[in-house]
Each structure stands twice: as structure tokens, then as C-alpha cells.
Write an enzyme that holds these catalytic residues in place. Structure first.
Site, short mmCIF file in Angstrom:
data_model
loop_
_atom_site.label_atom_id
_atom_site.label_comp_id
_atom_site.label_asym_id
_atom_site.label_seq_id
_atom_site.Cartn_x
_atom_site.Cartn_y
_atom_site.Cartn_z
CD GLU A 79 7.72 1.30 -0.78
OE1 GLU A 79 8.23 0.67 -1.50
OE2 GLU A 79 7.94 2.50 -0.66
CD GLU A 113 0.69 0.24 2.92
OE1 GLU A 113 0.88 1.57 2.88
OE2 GLU A 113 1.71 -0.42 3.26
#
Length: 344
Positions: free
Chosen positions: A311, A169
Site C-alpha cells: 500500500e 499498490e
């Protein structure tokens, strides 16, 4: 939304354990690799599992809660980091390339108008959520749409042959949303749930906890898991939640990353508890609330490297360990194969 997730097979468990135990090694000597191998074999219901076309879906979105001064970084960093992902310069680019993992990027609600790009999926619900300090982050309809979007992405990857999927994310403010979800789903105090995020000092963390506590005092805790997700979540978190649930429905291996992705998994587990059968928790984040999340889920992470980047980096770094578990199960000789004595 209904996801038909079947419990993983236990019929093959004894045979898998026998295969693991008769490899040329002392019992249990490969530690977590044995646990991972057993789980993957059960998920795939086979003594010879395979990892096909691994993928990590990174979802990006902005958060209205940033209006409360809960991040040391401005909201613009979200779209700037998406541009970095598209340019190949982020940590997740480096680690997915290193380990031959497909990286899939999706705009699920960034406050920016991207030009069409072949490597960026457009699943934007809106330009960021509302400020949940004063109103629900999103409507139920928006939350359901985000989940459906995630499910659609997973279906496409599965149709292309992917059977193991991880999630990442990007979204300034999303550690606050994740901490609020942790508090709302588990009743853990906001002071314990809130952490440094992108680099808050002690004063900043205390402010973040206060914002969460006041928001929950005002909004309350809705009765359904979906309503909680809509009230305090983010578009990227809801998209990942739906993608995870669909992955489990399709009997894929679900790699769970750090704090924000585990918040999405927490929501998914409240919607359908059986998703836990399909999950591998890749690492323990240094973000304060993650250990509490893992404890609540009774989850043991594969790695603990002091990471807290997000991430999907924890997925990408843990993947070679997961691969090693499958490799030893499939390719290591048994005592019988190698002609090695098992007792005096």
C-alpha cells in the site's frame, strides 16, 4: 519509451559532506540520516534541500495469474480494498494523514466498475491482466500505455509543487507477478523469489514457485526489459514503473516501498539504470524475495520493521526519518556557529 534521466550532481558532494561533518556531533554519528541528507542534497543540487508537498501514489489492479490458485484471498478483495482506501480506513490512509502526505489513488486495471469518485483516478487499462501462466500478462502497447499513465500522474503532481513521491499498490496476485519479474530480470530461482504474499503456507508458497517456474519455462525470458514487464508484470506495476522514471527525469526524490513497488523499480532500473541516483529505499519487507531484490540493486533500506503490508506504508512510515535528515542538515548548528571546540 525514453526517459531522459540525468545523473545527479557530484560537484556539490564535497561541500555537502563538509556541511554534514561540521555539525555539532561526532563524525558519522547520525548514521543513515547523514547518508540520506547527502543524497537529497545531491538530487536537488543544493546545500539547503527542501521536501515539498510529499505524495504517495497507490495504484490498484487485478491479475489473471490468480486463476492458478496462488492467493488465499479472492480477487474481489482488490476492489474492496480500493473502497476501503476511498473510505479512509486502510493503513496507508492512517499513515499519510499522520505525516501530512498527499494520498493519490488510481485504478489502473481493477476487475470492477467503480462509480466516478473525486479521489479515484481512472487509468484503467483493462479489467486485470491475462494469466501469464499461459500468455503474456499484457501487450507491449498496454504496458507502454500504463507507463505513460504513470508518467502523466507524476507530471501533474510535480507541476503542483511535489518534489518527493512514493508509491504503493493493491492487487490480489501481485506478489506472484513481482516474484516472476524478480526471476526473469535476475535469474534468481522461483523457489527463492516466491513468498507468503497475503498469507500462504509452505505448500502454497511451493505451488506459487512452481506456477512461476512453469510460466517462465513456457514464455521464456524476453530480450528487452519492457517485454519482460509486459509478459510477467501487472498494470499497477507498469504504471508505477513509468511514474518512477518520470519522477527521476523531473529530479524528484523517489521513495521505494516494499516487494511489489521494488519490482516496479527493478523494471525501471533495467530500462534506465540512472534512476538509482534518485531513489530512497524506505524499508525491507518481510516478503521473502525482497531482500534478494535489494541485494541485486545494492540498496540499503532505511527501516526494517518486519512489515509486509504494501500500500506504500513503508514510504509513509519512513517519511519522518527522511524529513529528519533534511531538518538536521538545514537547522543543526555547526561547531563554528555554536562556538564549540573541535579539538583539544
Amino acid at each position: 519509451m525514453n526517459f531522459n534521466i540525468e545523473p545527479i550532481s557530484t560537484q556539490i558532494e564535497e561541500a555537502l559532506q563538509q556541511k554534514i561533518d561540521t555539525k555539532t556531533k561526532p563524525l558519522g554519528s547520525l548514521g543513515k540520516l547523514e547518508t540520506i541528507a547527502l543524497k537529497i542534497g545531491k538530487i536537488q543540487d543544493t546545500l539547503s534541500p527542501a521536501l515539498n508537498k510529499p505524495a504517495i501514489l497507490v495504484c490498484a489492479a487485478d491479475h489473471g495469474i490468480t486463476q492458478e490458485g496462488i492467493s488465499p484471498f479472492p480477487q474481489e478483495v482488490t476492489f474492496q480494498m480500493v473502497m476501503n482506501f476511498l473510505g479512509g480506513g486502510a493503513a496507508i490512509n492512517v499513515f499519510t494523514q499522520q505525516n501530512n502526505i498527499e494520498l493519490v489513488l488510481a485504478d489502473t486495471g481493477v476487475n470492477f466498475d467503480f462509480e466516478k469518485h473525486p479521489s479515484l483516478l481512472d487509468y484503467k487499462i483493462a479489467k486485470g491482466t491475462k494469466n501469464f501462466a499461459s500468455e503474456a500478462a499484457m501487450t507491449i502497447a498496454q504496458c507502454e500505455q500504463a507507463m505513460q499513465n504513470g508518467a502523466a500522474i507524476t507530471e501533474k503532481l510535480h507541476a503542483n509543487g511535489t518534489n518527493i513521491i512514493g508509491f504503493g499498490e493493491m492487487g490480489i496476485g501481485n506478489t506472484t507477478a513481482a516474484a516472476a519479474l524478480l526471476t526473469a530480470y535476475t535469474n534468481i530461482d522461483a523457489k527463492d523469489a516466491a513468498g507468503a504474499g497475503t498469507g500462504l503456507d509452505e505448500k502454497g508458497i511451493a505451488h506459487k514457485a512452481e506456477v512461476i517456474a512453469k510460466a517462465i519455462a513456457k514464455q521464456g525470458i524476453p530480450n528487452s526489459p519492457l517485454e519482460i514487464l509486459a509478459t510477467y508484470g501487472g498494470f499497477e506495476i507498469a504504471t508505477i514503473c513509468g511514474a518512477m522514471l518520470k519522477a527521476a527525469e523531473l529530479k524528484m526524490i523517489v521513495m521505494v516501498d516494499g516487494f511489489i513497488v521494488t519490482a516496479a523499480f527493478l523494471a525501471a532500473s533495467k530500462i534506465n539504470v540512472t534512476i538509482a541516483d534518485y531513489a530512497l529505499f524506505c524499508h525491507k519487507s518481510n516478503e521473502k524475495g525482497h531482500a534478494l531484490m535489494l541485494d541485486h540493486l545494492n540498496a540499503e533500506p532505511i527501516l526494517d520493521l518486519g512489515m509486509r503490508l504494501g500500500e506504500g506504508t513503508g514510504n509513509a512510515v519512513a517519511y519522518p526519518v527522511i524529513k529528519s535528515a533534511v531538518q538536521f542538515l538545514n537547522n543543526m548548528s555547526s561547531f563554528a556557529d555554536a562556538g564549540v571546540a573541535t579539538e583539544k
